[in-house]
Design a protein around this motif. Sequence first.
Motif, PDB file in Angstrom:
ATOM      1  N   ASP A  92     110.039 -43.308 -22.062  1.00 15.56           N
ATOM      2  CA  ASP A  92     108.922 -44.107 -22.570  1.00 15.56           C
ATOM      3  C   ASP A  92     107.874 -43.216 -23.222  1.00 15.56           C
ATOM      4  O   ASP A  92     107.374 -43.511 -24.313  1.00 15.56           O
ATOM      5  CB  ASP A  92     108.290 -44.912 -21.433  1.00 15.56           C
ATOM      6  CG  ASP A  92     109.250 -45.973 -20.893  1.00 15.56           C
ATOM      7  OD1 ASP A  92     110.207 -46.309 -21.624  1.00 15.56           O
ATOM      8  OD2 ASP A  92     109.049 -46.438 -19.762  1.00 15.56           O
ATOM      9  N   ALA A  93     107.526 -42.112 -22.538  1.00 16.85           N
ATOM     10  CA  ALA A  93     106.527 -41.204 -23.103  1.00 16.85           C
ATOM     11  C   ALA A  93     107.032 -40.583 -24.398  1.00 16.85           C
ATOM     12  O   ALA A  93     106.298 -40.485 -25.390  1.00 16.85           O
ATOM     13  CB  ALA A  93     106.170 -40.116 -22.087  1.00 16.85           C
ATOM     14  N   TYR A  95     109.323 -41.816 -26.415  1.00 18.54           N
ATOM     15  CA  TYR A  95     109.421 -42.839 -27.458  1.00 18.54           C
ATOM     16  C   TYR A  95     108.057 -43.133 -28.058  1.00 18.54           C
ATOM     17  O   TYR A  95     107.908 -43.225 -29.276  1.00 18.54           O
ATOM     18  CB  TYR A  95     110.013 -44.114 -26.859  1.00 18.54           C
ATOM     19  CG  TYR A  95     110.142 -45.240 -27.837  1.00 18.54           C
ATOM     20  CD1 TYR A  95     111.216 -45.309 -28.732  1.00 18.54           C
ATOM     21  CD2 TYR A  95     109.184 -46.252 -27.884  1.00 18.54           C
ATOM     22  CE1 TYR A  95     111.326 -46.333 -29.637  1.00 18.54           C
ATOM     23  CE2 TYR A  95     109.289 -47.287 -28.791  1.00 18.54           C
ATOM     24  CZ  TYR A  95     110.368 -47.333 -29.671  1.00 18.54           C
ATOM     25  OH  TYR A  95     110.455 -48.361 -30.557  1.00 18.54           O
ATOM     26  N   GLU A  96     107.036 -43.256 -27.196  1.00 12.43           N
ATOM     27  CA  GLU A  96     105.696 -43.533 -27.690  1.00 12.43           C
ATOM     28  C   GLU A  96     105.181 -42.364 -28.518  1.00 12.43           C
ATOM     29  O   GLU A  96     104.603 -42.551 -29.595  1.00 12.43           O
ATOM     30  CB  GLU A  96     104.758 -43.818 -26.509  1.00 12.43           C
ATOM     31  CG  GLU A  96     103.332 -44.156 -26.926  1.00 12.43           C
ATOM     32  CD  GLU A  96     103.275 -45.427 -27.753  1.00 12.43           C
ATOM     33  OE1 GLU A  96     102.332 -45.533 -28.559  1.00 12.43           O
ATOM     34  OE2 GLU A  96     104.168 -46.277 -27.605  1.00 12.43           O
ATOM     35  N   ASP A  97     105.402 -41.143 -28.001  1.00 14.23           N
ATOM     36  CA  ASP A  97     104.951 -39.971 -28.747  1.00 14.23           C
ATOM     37  C   ASP A  97     105.698 -39.856 -30.072  1.00 14.23           C
ATOM     38  O   ASP A  97     105.108 -39.562 -31.110  1.00 14.23           O
ATOM     39  CB  ASP A  97     105.177 -38.714 -27.898  1.00 14.23           C
ATOM     40  CG  ASP A  97     104.666 -37.470 -28.601  1.00 14.23           C
ATOM     41  OD1 ASP A  97     103.446 -37.333 -28.770  1.00 14.23           O
ATOM     42  OD2 ASP A  97     105.501 -36.614 -28.983  1.00 14.23           O
ATOM     43  N   SER A  99     107.090 -42.315 -31.743  1.00 19.83           N
ATOM     44  CA  SER A  99     106.660 -43.386 -32.637  1.00 19.83           C
ATOM     45  C   SER A  99     105.317 -43.057 -33.278  1.00 19.83           C
ATOM     46  O   SER A  99     105.122 -43.247 -34.484  1.00 19.83           O
ATOM     47  CB  SER A  99     106.572 -44.709 -31.860  1.00 19.83           C
ATOM     48  OG  SER A  99     107.840 -45.065 -31.337  1.00 19.83           O
ATOM     49  N   ALA A 100     104.387 -42.550 -32.448  1.00 19.63           N
ATOM     50  CA  ALA A 100     103.075 -42.182 -33.003  1.00 19.63           C
ATOM     51  C   ALA A 100     103.215 -41.061 -34.024  1.00 19.63           C
ATOM     52  O   ALA A 100     102.596 -41.094 -35.100  1.00 19.63           O
ATOM     53  CB  ALA A 100     102.130 -41.761 -31.868  1.00 19.63           C
ATOM     54  N   ARG A 103     104.655 -42.478 -37.180  1.00 18.17           N
ATOM     55  CA  ARG A 103     103.658 -43.207 -37.962  1.00 18.17           C
ATOM     56  C   ARG A 103     102.718 -42.249 -38.688  1.00 18.17           C
ATOM     57  O   ARG A 103     102.364 -42.473 -39.857  1.00 18.17           O
ATOM     58  CB  ARG A 103     102.867 -44.149 -37.055  1.00 18.17           C
ATOM     59  CG  ARG A 103     103.668 -45.337 -36.546  1.00 18.17           C
ATOM     60  CD  ARG A 103     102.754 -46.363 -35.888  1.00 18.17           C
ATOM     61  NE  ARG A 103     102.155 -45.836 -34.678  1.00 18.17           N
ATOM     62  CZ  ARG A 103     102.691 -45.970 -33.470  1.00 18.17           C
ATOM     63  NH1 ARG A 103     103.848 -46.609 -33.332  1.00 18.17           N
ATOM     64  NH2 ARG A 103     102.091 -45.491 -32.407  1.00 18.17           N
TER      65      ARG A 103
END
Length: 243
Positions: A92-93, A95-97, A99-100, A103
Amino acid sequence: MANETVIRAHQAAGAYRRLRFESFDAPAQEAQQPAPPAAQPQAQVVPEVPAPPASEAQVPPADPRELAPGVRLPTAEEIEAMHAQAAKDGYDAGYEDGSARGRREAAELHQLLSAFQESLSAMDSAIADELLAASLEIARLVVREEIKARPETILTVVREALTQMPQQHAQVHVHPEDAQLVRQYLGEQITHAGQRIVEDEHIERGGCRIDSAGTQVDASVATRWRRVIENLSREHRWDDEPA
């Protein structure tokens, strides 16, 4: 019978009990008499044994996975659950990192592409302007060389200018060197129309100007060149010196 012992009557009188046979009626008489009360059994007092001290109390067997009081090793199921949770948290961490970061990189790439496109547009515009300016300069030089190589082009220029001013008593201003060609090929026509040829050194070769009663037709090379340039929304003077 020297060894035999003789028991005297007076010796045996107190040594033996007299054998008596009880009467057969005795049990009936005894049954009629009330039985004496039974003695109450006394409560047996058991001495109280003192409890062993806490240190001597029975301690349950220790857990082999317990390293210290309150600290024990996890079981295989707990370890597997911890691994699964850690993997999920990491995913999760990450994936979020990711994704950010994706972006941010996409935004930066978009800015770079926009800047690159603007640079290309500006470069294309600058290159187009430079190419057009170079083309106009080349065209100007070609026209000048064409006028020198073919001086008879002045005849076409004068004919077209006269069609725009058909009045009589018009004055046709041409360069002195062009005046000879105009008189040779158009002199009779001009004279018959009541017009006159005027030699003018201010008129560049290849061009002319016709004046009549306050009306003027400017067919000079510079004027014709300016009209062509204006149609291209450009500024490129005819009399500019080549770079």
